[in-house]
Scaffold this motif. Sequence first.
Motif, PDB file in Angstrom:
ATOM      1  N   LEU A 195     -65.842 -15.441 -45.027  1.00 25.93           N
ATOM      2  CA  LEU A 195     -65.830 -16.490 -46.047  1.00 25.93           C
ATOM      3  C   LEU A 195     -65.658 -15.885 -47.434  1.00 25.93           C
ATOM      4  O   LEU A 195     -64.920 -16.420 -48.274  1.00 25.93           O
ATOM      5  N   PHE A 196     -66.301 -14.758 -47.680  1.00 27.04           N
ATOM      6  CA  PHE A 196     -66.160 -14.075 -48.967  1.00 27.04           C
ATOM      7  C   PHE A 196     -64.702 -13.667 -49.189  1.00 27.04           C
ATOM      8  O   PHE A 196     -64.147 -13.853 -50.267  1.00 27.04           O
ATOM      9  N   GLY A 197     -64.063 -13.111 -48.150  1.00 27.42           N
ATOM     10  CA  GLY A 197     -62.660 -12.732 -48.262  1.00 27.42           C
ATOM     11  C   GLY A 197     -61.769 -13.930 -48.533  1.00 27.42           C
ATOM     12  O   GLY A 197     -60.838 -13.858 -49.347  1.00 27.42           O
ATOM     13  N   ALA A 201     -59.329 -14.542 -51.838  1.00 28.68           N
ATOM     14  CA  ALA A 201     -57.879 -14.657 -51.650  1.00 28.68           C
ATOM     15  C   ALA A 201     -57.305 -15.933 -52.250  1.00 28.68           C
ATOM     16  O   ALA A 201     -56.199 -15.919 -52.805  1.00 28.68           O
ATOM     17  N   VAL A 202     -58.015 -17.069 -52.146  1.00 29.48           N
ATOM     18  CA  VAL A 202     -57.393 -18.356 -52.464  1.00 29.48           C
ATOM     19  C   VAL A 202     -57.784 -18.933 -53.811  1.00 29.48           C
ATOM     20  O   VAL A 202     -57.126 -19.858 -54.301  1.00 29.48           O
ATOM     21  N   ALA A 220     -55.160 -15.785 -41.911  1.00 31.95           N
ATOM     22  CA  ALA A 220     -54.304 -15.085 -42.872  1.00 31.95           C
ATOM     23  C   ALA A 220     -55.029 -14.879 -44.192  1.00 31.95           C
ATOM     24  O   ALA A 220     -54.924 -13.823 -44.824  1.00 31.95           O
ATOM     25  N   GLY A 221     -55.791 -15.885 -44.622  1.00 30.98           N
ATOM     26  CA  GLY A 221     -56.511 -15.777 -45.880  1.00 30.98           C
ATOM     27  C   GLY A 221     -57.613 -14.742 -45.831  1.00 30.98           C
ATOM     28  O   GLY A 221     -57.811 -13.979 -46.783  1.00 30.98           O
ATOM     29  N   ILE A 229     -60.200  -7.117 -51.590  1.00 24.53           N
ATOM     30  CA  ILE A 229     -61.519  -6.571 -51.901  1.00 24.53           C
ATOM     31  C   ILE A 229     -61.515  -5.060 -51.764  1.00 24.53           C
ATOM     32  O   ILE A 229     -62.098  -4.338 -52.576  1.00 24.53           O
ATOM     33  N   GLY A 230     -60.837  -4.554 -50.729  1.00 24.16           N
ATOM     34  CA  GLY A 230     -60.724  -3.108 -50.578  1.00 24.16           C
ATOM     35  C   GLY A 230     -60.061  -2.451 -51.770  1.00 24.16           C
ATOM     36  O   GLY A 230     -60.452  -1.361 -52.200  1.00 24.16           O
TER      37      GLY A 230
END
Length: 390
Positions: A195-197, A201-202, A220-221, A229-230
């Motif tokens: 969820l954090f990613g 992303a969006v 995909a998101g 994040i990386g």
Amino acid sequence: MGPRAVNPVGAAALADLMPWGTTGIGTGRTWVYAPERETLRRRWARLAAAEDRNALLQPTRSRTESSRPAPLPGCDAPTGPLARVVGPTPRLVRVARRPFDRQWLLADHRVVDFARPELWRVRGDRQVYLTERQAGDPWPLLCSALLPDAAHHGGRGGRVAPLYRDPAGREPNLVPGLVELLADRLAVPVAAEDLFGWIVAVTVDPARVPLTADPGLWTAGVELGRRLIGLYTFGARFGRPGDGKPRLPGGRRPFVREPIPARPTGATYDQESRSLLLGTGRIGPVPREVWDLGILEPWIAARTEPPGEGLERIRERTWSSELTSELIDLLHVLGLLADLTAAQAELRARAGAGPTLDPTALLPPAPATRRPPTVLDSTEEGPGGQAVLI
């Protein structure tokens, strides 16, 4: 920050999805920061040797040579006022000074006005700090594995929201029930980091984060968000074991083409050679789109601008090989981020136009989730031995 009005179905404010947040570190003075650790050691030695420490401290209403704040969590330091005892150089902690600008901080609460101890308490090997900036900013959200300064979110109007409410990474700072709701509706496993990613992303406007009902778009998101994040954390978070520092593929990797002089006066871009110029020094290849991100000029200026007054006059005299290595690392990160710009724009458009989930049953989050965590892994004490309460 208080509760906000719930947005239309399928979206929610970031401040509701990640309820606990605060502003970043506010030091009240800039000499406590430096790109190189030796600078801070020399400044501290000068402060310790001074007869009039108040003048060098640059006193404010919050900090004078007589102040006696509790030590920062995890950072042992004398609790006596600077007027009486200075002590050895405090712990030097690397922080996110500005976007993509990692600098060192003197972690002594006697010289830092608003250190945000609650953010220090949740530092850990899994922690990621999300920086929420203004809507319309080229970087509406940024991430750091390091404690962020208020300048990282642009001062007023922004905030810092840790991914976890504890240093071990066991209690996510997410509205309760949302991970389970997503897993149920999408029919795919969902973790807090997923969820954090997705959020990273969006999000275009932190006041309205869309929550997709499309499992394929979700996947995909999440994947793109983890890659972002990386990169934002210079490979410190969300990477795979053995990945190391982010690196551009061969043929696109920047190298020092002409030696950087001992005292470069600033940075310019040479379109013809696709190079970053520091005086007579040259690093390339550097794509134009990387220069246009607006990160390189302030990063280099912070390391080459003339000395200021007081303790800020103490600076390293020459450009070091360590600074060159850090600049190369930054160029790799910015180059890889530029590669993802089109993919992120497409994902954001699809997330905004596609089918969405309704989170309103979970909102607004309970008031307790907006408060800093109160359970600590270690005992903290203030001056005279009293307990530090939140």
